[in-house]
Design a protein around this motif. Structure first.
Motif, PDB file in Angstrom:
ATOM      1  N   UNK A   1     -21.440  17.123  91.344  1.00 30.97           N
ATOM      2  CA  UNK A   1     -21.880  18.023  92.411  1.00 30.97           C
ATOM      3  C   UNK A   1     -21.182  17.716  93.724  1.00 30.97           C
ATOM      4  N   UNK A   2     -21.962  17.593  94.783  1.00 30.93           N
ATOM      5  CA  UNK A   2     -21.393  17.353  96.113  1.00 30.93           C
ATOM      6  C   UNK A   2     -21.328  15.872  96.461  1.00 30.93           C
ATOM      7  N   UNK A   3     -21.654  14.992  95.503  1.00 33.77           N
ATOM      8  CA  UNK A   3     -21.630  13.560  95.771  1.00 33.77           C
ATOM      9  C   UNK A   3     -20.192  13.038  95.792  1.00 33.77           C
ATOM     10  N   UNK A   4     -20.007  11.876  96.356  1.00 30.15           N
ATOM     11  CA  UNK A   4     -18.687  11.250  96.386  1.00 30.15           C
ATOM     12  C   UNK A   4     -18.274  10.851  94.972  1.00 30.15           C
ATOM     13  N   UNK A   5     -16.969  10.907  94.730  1.00 29.59           N
ATOM     14  CA  UNK A   5     -16.456  10.482  93.426  1.00 29.59           C
ATOM     15  C   UNK A   5     -15.117   9.789  93.618  1.00 29.59           C
ATOM     16  N   UNK A   6     -14.695   9.083  92.578  1.00 28.40           N
ATOM     17  CA  UNK A   6     -13.437   8.334  92.626  1.00 28.40           C
ATOM     18  C   UNK A   6     -12.581   8.752  91.438  1.00 28.40           C
ATOM     19  N   UNK A   7     -11.377   9.287  91.684  1.00 29.90           N
ATOM     20  CA  UNK A   7     -10.497   9.660  90.583  1.00 29.90           C
ATOM     21  C   UNK A   7      -9.777   8.439  90.024  1.00 29.90           C
TER      22      UNK A   7
ATOM     23  N   UNK B   1     -19.883  32.264  91.651  1.00 33.12           N
ATOM     24  CA  UNK B   1     -20.536  31.112  91.054  1.00 33.12           C
ATOM     25  C   UNK B   1     -20.080  29.838  91.758  1.00 33.12           C
ATOM     26  N   UNK B   2     -20.909  28.800  91.701  1.00 33.40           N
ATOM     27  CA  UNK B   2     -20.584  27.529  92.338  1.00 33.40           C
ATOM     28  C   UNK B   2     -19.488  26.827  91.544  1.00 33.40           C
ATOM     29  N   UNK B   3     -18.502  26.337  92.252  1.00 36.93           N
ATOM     30  CA  UNK B   3     -17.371  25.701  91.584  1.00 36.93           C
ATOM     31  C   UNK B   3     -16.882  24.535  92.422  1.00 36.93           C
ATOM     32  N   UNK B   4     -16.005  23.730  91.826  1.00 39.14           N
ATOM     33  CA  UNK B   4     -15.398  22.616  92.541  1.00 39.14           C
ATOM     34  C   UNK B   4     -13.898  22.651  92.311  1.00 39.14           C
ATOM     35  N   UNK B   5     -13.134  22.514  93.385  1.00 42.06           N
ATOM     36  CA  UNK B   5     -11.680  22.519  93.295  1.00 42.06           C
ATOM     37  C   UNK B   5     -11.159  21.175  93.785  1.00 42.06           C
ATOM     38  N   UNK B   6     -10.275  20.574  93.001  1.00 42.47           N
ATOM     39  CA  UNK B   6      -9.703  19.287  93.372  1.00 42.47           C
ATOM     40  C   UNK B   6      -8.347  19.136  92.704  1.00 42.47           C
ATOM     41  N   UNK B   7      -7.348  18.737  93.488  1.00 46.12           N
ATOM     42  CA  UNK B   7      -6.019  18.497  92.933  1.00 46.12           C
ATOM     43  C   UNK B   7      -5.398  19.709  92.286  1.00 46.12           C
ATOM     44  N   UNK B   8      -5.715  20.911  92.790  1.00 43.33           N
ATOM     45  CA  UNK B   8      -5.146  22.128  92.232  1.00 43.33           C
ATOM     46  C   UNK B   8      -5.846  22.633  90.995  1.00 43.33           C
ATOM     47  N   UNK B   9      -6.923  21.994  90.565  1.00 44.48           N
ATOM     48  CA  UNK B   9      -7.684  22.421  89.380  1.00 44.48           C
ATOM     49  C   UNK B   9      -9.074  22.882  89.801  1.00 44.48           C
ATOM     50  N   UNK B  10      -9.706  23.650  88.918  1.00 47.98           N
ATOM     51  CA  UNK B  10     -11.024  24.214  89.210  1.00 47.98           C
ATOM     52  C   UNK B  10     -11.990  23.879  88.081  1.00 47.98           C
ATOM     53  N   UNK B  11     -13.243  23.586  88.452  1.00 50.93           N
ATOM     54  CA  UNK B  11     -14.301  23.302  87.492  1.00 50.93           C
ATOM     55  C   UNK B  11     -15.531  24.136  87.842  1.00 50.93           C
ATOM     56  N   UNK B  12     -16.292  24.555  86.800  1.00 50.21           N
ATOM     57  CA  UNK B  12     -17.664  24.968  87.069  1.00 50.21           C
ATOM     58  C   UNK B  12     -18.393  23.740  87.634  1.00 50.21           C
ATOM     59  N   UNK B  13     -19.349  23.969  88.500  1.00 52.14           N
ATOM     60  CA  UNK B  13     -20.071  22.840  89.086  1.00 52.14           C
ATOM     61  C   UNK B  13     -20.700  21.975  87.994  1.00 52.14           C
TER      62      UNK B  13
END
Length: 279
Positions: free
Chosen positions: A137-143, A112-124
């Protein structure tokens, strides 16, 4: 005398018995199983001709032996995954090897499509902007700490706003009186010329280019009638509420410079000592 009909292996008569034909040769059931059947990789017994046989990566199984290594669930008609020599149903594989979505706390299924950032995982679909709540999604984001924003929402929420147009100031710009301005918005109050990168001054908190400020507010030279701004190192002479550019401060009669010299007022005129003594 009738022809003999014997098993090709043990030569026993096949009259009245079940047999299997293979490569044009008849075999009794025990011989056929011993000669041609595969051995189950799980129980190590032969897989008889009448048993359902399952095959996976050069390994053969009885149907009832093809089971999940963890929960013993039959995999005959279920999706599964191989982990080394062990076969695992999808549920056991996910529980043991797959990560969980930090937003919904559910398993992120393999494939399944997912996103990983900072050691964590999300469903898309679970990785959403904290403000507009739309999937990033695949767009830029700011934490920002534990929150994530799409770029438009972050700029709308956190970016400074131009003092003049009130729109967000994403990058660049100038600061005047501790306030942010777009470069194109920071203009002379009079002629609207952009002031970024050039000298300017202000009056009543409003910025002016030097030309407009001199034209509108500066005193005029008694000699040439041009504004006396004092900017750029210019020097001037002041006497009885009258001002002159330093080069313009000359004798009204002989034009000699009076800068640093004695002079005498004569009505509207200013005279050097010699011209005054010759009156």
């Amino acid at each position: 005398m009738a022809d003999r009909f014997d098993c090709d292996n043990c030569k026993e008569s096949l009259y009245g018995r079940k047999y299997i034909q293979s490569d044009d040769s008849p075999y009794c059931i025990p011989c056929y199983d011993s000669l041609f059947s595969n051995t189950c990789d799980e129980c190590k017994e032969l897989i008889g001709h009448d048993a359902r046989e399952l095959f996976y990566e050069d390994r053969h199984y009885h149907e009832h032996c093809f089971r999940c290594f963890r929960c013993d669930r039959s995999l005959a008609d279920e999706p599964f995954t191989s982990q080394g020599e062990a076969l695992l149903c999808n549920d056991c594989y996910c529980n043991e090897f797959s990560s969980k979505c930090v937003a919904c706390d559910k398993i992120v299924m393999p494939g399944t499509r997912k996103l990983e950032y900072g050691g964590s995982t999300w469903h898309e679909a679970c990785f959403i902007c904290h403000s507009c709540e739309q999937p990033i999604g695949s767009k830029s984001f700011i934490p920002d700490k534990d929150e994530h924003y799409c770029v438009p929402c972050y700029e709308d929420k956190f970016a400074p706003r131009c003092t003049r147009c009130k729109k967000t100031l994403a990058k660049g710009g100038v600061t005047y009186r501790d306030e942010p301005w777009h470069k194109e918005c920071f203009v002379c109050t009079s002629c609207k010329t952009q002031l970024a990168g050039q000298h300017f001054t202000s009056r009543d908190d409003s910025p002016y280019c030097l030309k407009c400020f001199g034209s509108l507010y500066a005193k005029k030279c008694e000699a040439c009638s041009k504004p006396i701004t004092g900017f750029g190192g210019g020097k001037y002479i002041s006497f009885e509420e009258r001002q002159w550019h330093q080069p313009c401060f000359t004798c009204s009669q002989c034009s000699v410079s009076l800068v640093g010299a004695g002079f005498f007022p004569d009505g509207e005129r200013i005279l050097c000592r010699d011209c005054h003594s010759n009156l």
